[in-house]
Design an enzyme around this catalytic site. Sequence first.
Site, PDB file in Angstrom:
ATOM      1  N   PHE A 115       0.845  -1.176   0.000  1.00 30.10           N
ATOM      2  CA  PHE A 115       0.000   0.000   0.000  1.00 30.10           C
ATOM      3  C   PHE A 115       0.886   1.233   0.000  1.00 30.10           C
ATOM      4  CE2 PHE A 115      -3.761  -2.118   2.454  1.00 30.10           C
ATOM      5  CZ  PHE A 115      -4.107  -2.816   1.307  1.00 30.10           C
ATOM      6  N   CYS A 116       0.593   2.180  -0.899  1.00 28.25           N
ATOM      7  CA  CYS A 116       1.306   3.455  -0.965  1.00 28.25           C
ATOM      8  C   CYS A 116       2.811   3.200  -1.146  1.00 28.25           C
ATOM      9  CB  CYS A 116       0.999   4.288   0.268  1.00 28.25           C
ATOM     10  SG  CYS A 116       1.438   6.037   0.116  1.00 28.25           S
ATOM     11  N   THR A 117       3.654   3.768  -0.291  1.00 30.94           N
ATOM     12  CA  THR A 117       5.095   3.625  -0.463  1.00 30.94           C
ATOM     13  C   THR A 117       5.641   2.317   0.083  1.00 30.94           C
ATOM     14  OG1 THR A 117       5.443   4.884   1.584  1.00 30.94           O
ATOM     15  CG2 THR A 117       5.502   6.111  -0.505  1.00 30.94           C
ATOM     16  N   ALA A 168      -1.054   2.809  -5.207  1.00 26.57           N
ATOM     17  CA  ALA A 168      -0.421   4.131  -5.178  1.00 26.57           C
ATOM     18  C   ALA A 168      -0.695   4.789  -3.824  1.00 26.57           C
ATOM     19  CB  ALA A 168      -0.937   4.964  -6.346  1.00 26.57           C
TER      20      ALA A 168
END
Length: 335
Positions: A115-117, A168
């Site tokens: 998830f995300c970074t 993202a």
Amino acid sequence: MPQGSSHHRPHRVAVIVDDGTNPFEVGVATELFGLPRPELGLPGPLYEVTLCTPTSAVRMNHGFFTLTGVPGLDAVDGADTLVVPGRPDNVVPRGDDVLDAIRRTHARGARVVSFCTGTFALAEAGLLDGRRATTHWMWADTFRDLHPKVLLEPDVLYVDEKDVLTAAGSAAALDLGLRLWHRDHGAEIANAVSRRLVFAAHRDGGQRQFVERPLPDIPDDSLGPLLAWAQERLGEPLTVAELAARAAVSPATLHRRFRSQLGTTPLAWLTRERVALACRLIERGEERLDVVAARSGLGTAANLRARLRRETGLSPSSYRRRFGPVADGALGGAL
């Protein structure tokens, strides 16, 4: 796993919570996969979630709180899916113990999700070399510098590479989580979960991470009303020209708006919506392929077969066996 099946244990999800992890993504994982879903009317949970940490006490991002009393990283060894949330200090390498947990989870065939970074951690573990992936757009240049062998797609919501999936920004984690619900349990159940979340049932992974919004003095050109109108008429022979006429713009302008706001073309969006409707009809028990094809706007049974296989990897009969209605009526006809 078929809908409503009582013959399978819950799908086990482990979430690695490392030092500095963002609480939001941890919350997304627990909200998506850890809460009871009585509204589904199923005999038991479809997922169970375990948080795990590399140390006995983990300080969350900005010191909001410290997480204690959860299992260590050995918990990943029993997981069917491993979720790696993001953290802001992405240029600081993850610990060897965290990277080893990610590698051995993937090596034994479990699904790995960031998830995300959290994508940085998957790249550090070597899972993304030569693969497509995404991460938060603000970190795209840093990611490319650190991991040049990864095929980064910085403008999309998520990338599904089957066994490795990357989302993202933080909200895109919800999109990817619902994608997993859809993949594992079909459109009807995924839609029920999205309603519980009060969240869009499906945003395609190729949609842009952010929308280029008009200046305040420009009239609203949102596609929302047009999309809602078209979704009510999927069984009709809609064309791009008709959509453009409905929106009172030229076909070229409509294409630009779809590209800008949805990251796809009007025809591709229309086809995807028709396939999604066909999936729901099959899940609700319609066995006549010609009826499904006609009601979803796909025209013929042959086109239905081709489109369904392209979108889901399954033939209509395989899709019905996996996601069709269960004998005990667990979905209760309310979805």
